[in-house]
Design a protein around this motif. Structure first.
Motif, PDB file in Angstrom:
ATOM      1  N   HIS A 190       0.842  -1.194   0.000  1.00  0.00           N
ATOM      2  CA  HIS A 190       0.000   0.000   0.000  1.00  0.00           C
ATOM      3  C   HIS A 190       0.877   1.244   0.000  1.00  0.00           C
ATOM      4  O   HIS A 190       2.064   1.184   0.339  1.00  0.00           O
ATOM      5  CB  HIS A 190      -0.947   0.017   1.203  1.00  0.00           C
TER       6      HIS A 190
ATOM      7  N   ASP B 217      -5.456   5.614  -3.197  1.00  0.00           N
ATOM      8  CA  ASP B 217      -6.253   5.042  -4.274  1.00  0.00           C
ATOM      9  C   ASP B 217      -5.404   4.414  -5.375  1.00  0.00           C
ATOM     10  O   ASP B 217      -5.907   4.158  -6.482  1.00  0.00           O
ATOM     11  CB  ASP B 217      -7.171   6.107  -4.872  1.00  0.00           C
TER      12      ASP B 217
ATOM     13  N   ARG C  25      -5.812  -4.804  -0.864  1.00  0.00           N
ATOM     14  CA  ARG C  25      -7.025  -4.345  -0.163  1.00  0.00           C
ATOM     15  C   ARG C  25      -7.034  -4.917   1.253  1.00  0.00           C
ATOM     16  O   ARG C  25      -6.747  -6.100   1.445  1.00  0.00           O
ATOM     17  CB  ARG C  25      -8.280  -4.798  -0.903  1.00  0.00           C
TER      18      ARG C  25
ATOM     19  N   ARG D  14     -16.205   4.038   4.059  1.00  0.00           N
ATOM     20  CA  ARG D  14     -15.552   4.240   2.776  1.00  0.00           C
ATOM     21  C   ARG D  14     -15.889   5.633   2.237  1.00  0.00           C
ATOM     22  O   ARG D  14     -17.046   6.077   2.260  1.00  0.00           O
ATOM     23  CB  ARG D  14     -16.023   3.173   1.784  1.00  0.00           C
TER      24      ARG D  14
ATOM     25  N   GLU E  55     -11.113   1.004   2.949  1.00  0.00           N
ATOM     26  CA  GLU E  55     -11.525   0.391   1.688  1.00  0.00           C
ATOM     27  C   GLU E  55     -13.035   0.174   1.589  1.00  0.00           C
ATOM     28  O   GLU E  55     -13.599   0.197   0.501  1.00  0.00           O
ATOM     29  CB  GLU E  55     -10.827  -0.955   1.504  1.00  0.00           C
ATOM     30  N   THR E  56     -13.681  -0.078   2.718  1.00  0.00           N
ATOM     31  CA  THR E  56     -15.105  -0.387   2.679  1.00  0.00           C
ATOM     32  C   THR E  56     -15.741  -0.064   4.018  1.00  0.00           C
ATOM     33  O   THR E  56     -15.076  -0.109   5.056  1.00  0.00           O
ATOM     34  CB  THR E  56     -15.340  -1.867   2.323  1.00  0.00           C
TER      35      THR E  56
ATOM     36  N   THR F 148      -5.952  -9.490  -1.270  1.00  0.00           N
ATOM     37  CA  THR F 148      -6.981  -8.978  -0.364  1.00  0.00           C
ATOM     38  C   THR F 148      -6.796  -9.646   0.990  1.00  0.00           C
ATOM     39  O   THR F 148      -6.691 -10.878   1.079  1.00  0.00           O
ATOM     40  CB  THR F 148      -8.392  -9.267  -0.905  1.00  0.00           C
TER      41      THR F 148
END
Length: 376
Positions: A112, A118, A124, A168, A175-176, A214
């Motif tokens: 990351h 982004d 993720r 998010r 991420e969410t 992920t």
């Protein structure tokens, strides 16, 4: 049990799917090694599972430096205690228990770039147990994302960038949105499916345009939910090898021990789904945790579940391993005693320079990784 070693294989019978399902499976798996299926005399198909070796592009990690690592880990723990205490609301226990694995993941395995949250080919990270949001906020702050110490002081306050559950689009690096338990597992499976689809579509001519993993952290509560079971079953069926779920097996719920309502062998269930299952019996064993993360990071054949045994709110002297650390502040006296155990100053939100330097180095490494990807 650990998964098969590199170069080993195992087999199980897979009944032939209907035409429509066969098209879906072949589409999703087309970029994997061919000729892994063979027909048996009874008309079933046998799928041979090969454990992939680590990718050649993966860096060789140096050994964990315990003194520096524990300074950073305890910083994450203290920030969680202090933020929840100041807000008089929240969940300190799980961030404290998961600080070691989160530190190792975010500083050694997660790809990351804090300066560019982004970046399309970043790994993720999904905090499925969203109630443990201070774990994520502490990680974001210390690794250099746009989240200040003042933002942490505003935890769970109206209009702040550190709401009770991660959202998010509201906080850089999230991420969410993870509120309802189990939802994050579904999100993580969807992200892994998207990576598979994009890699199949755009990785042409040997160019690794799409190549990310992920990672998800999940609680007992997440894995009690039906949505998590359905999503995990699909992930095993599709052989989403770039997906890893770390299961925080702490045996505590807000009502008491998990044995009140939950007694299944989660690892055996995931093995039945077709996942690889690794087990780490001590949530503070940095070497064992790092080895499990390295093992998972080198796999592309099947998704991996790491069953990590932790003690909620460790090392709080009276609240550790109790429901009292689930969903409520520890209290000023318990925090004072915990900081004494850690050798920590009483000052709220104290961050040692050693922790800033250690975890802040992630930002430069991430920028280098992103720049290399842009050049490729």
């Amino acid at each position: 049990r650990r998964g098969p070693q590199a170069g080993a294989s195992s087999q199980f019978a897979l009944p032939c799917a209907g035409d429509g399902e066969r098209r879906l499976v072949l589409f999703c798996l087309r970029h994997h090694t061919a000729h892994r299926h063979r027909n048996t005399q009874d008309g079933s198909r046998v799928l041979t599972l090969h454990t992939a070796a680590p990718r050649a592009t993966a860096p060789i990690l140096s050994p964990v430096q315990p003194d520096v690592a524990w300074t950073s880990i305890n910083t994450i723990r203290v920030l969680a205690m202090d933020a929840v205490e100041q807000a008089n609301s929240g969940h300190p226990g799980t961030p404290m228990a998961l600080a070691p694995v989160a530190y190792l993941l975010w500083t050694r395995h997660l790809k990351h770039s804090p300066q560019h949250p982004d970046w399309p080919d970043r790994d993720r990270f999904v905090l499925s147990c969203g109630h443990a949001s201070m774990l994520l906020y502490g990680l974001l702050h210390l690794t250099g994302y746009d989240l200040s110490l003042d933002d942490l002081r505003q935890f769970r306050q109206w209009g702040s960038r550190t709401p009770g559950h991660p959202e998010r689009g509201h906080t850089a690096g999230v991420e969410t949105t993870t509120g309802p338990l189990g939802q994050g597992i579904g999100n993580a499976v969807g992200m892994a499916m998207a990576e598979r689809f994009l890699a199949t579509r755009f990785n042409v001519g040997g160019a690794p345009l799409v190549d990310h993993r992920t990672w998800a952290l999940a609680s007992d509560g997440d894995l009690m939910e039906g949505v998590a079971s359905e999503a995990a079953s699909l992930a095993g069926h599709l052989r989403l090898g770039k997906l890893t779920v770390i299961y925080d097996d702490n045996s505590i719920t807000i009502d008491g021990r998990t044995e009140l309502a939950f007694s299944e062998d989660v690892g055996a269930r995931f093995e039945a789904y077709g996942w690889r299952v690794l087990r780490v019996d001590d949530g503070n064993d940095l070497a064992a945790i790092d080895a499990a993360l390295s093992d998972a990071a080198g796999q592309e054949e099947r998704p991996t579940l790491i069953v990590l045994r932790t003690v909620i709110a460790d090392p709080a002297p009276t609240k550790r391993d109790t429901p009292g650390a689930h969903g409520a502040p520890l209290g000023a006296e318990e925090i004072r005693k915990t900081k004494a155990i850690l050798g920590w100053p009483d000052d709220p939100f104290f961050v040692p320079e050693a922790a800033r330097a250690d975890m802040g180095a992630v930002s430069a490494r991430g920028a280098d990784a992103e720049a290399s990807w842009q050049r490729s």
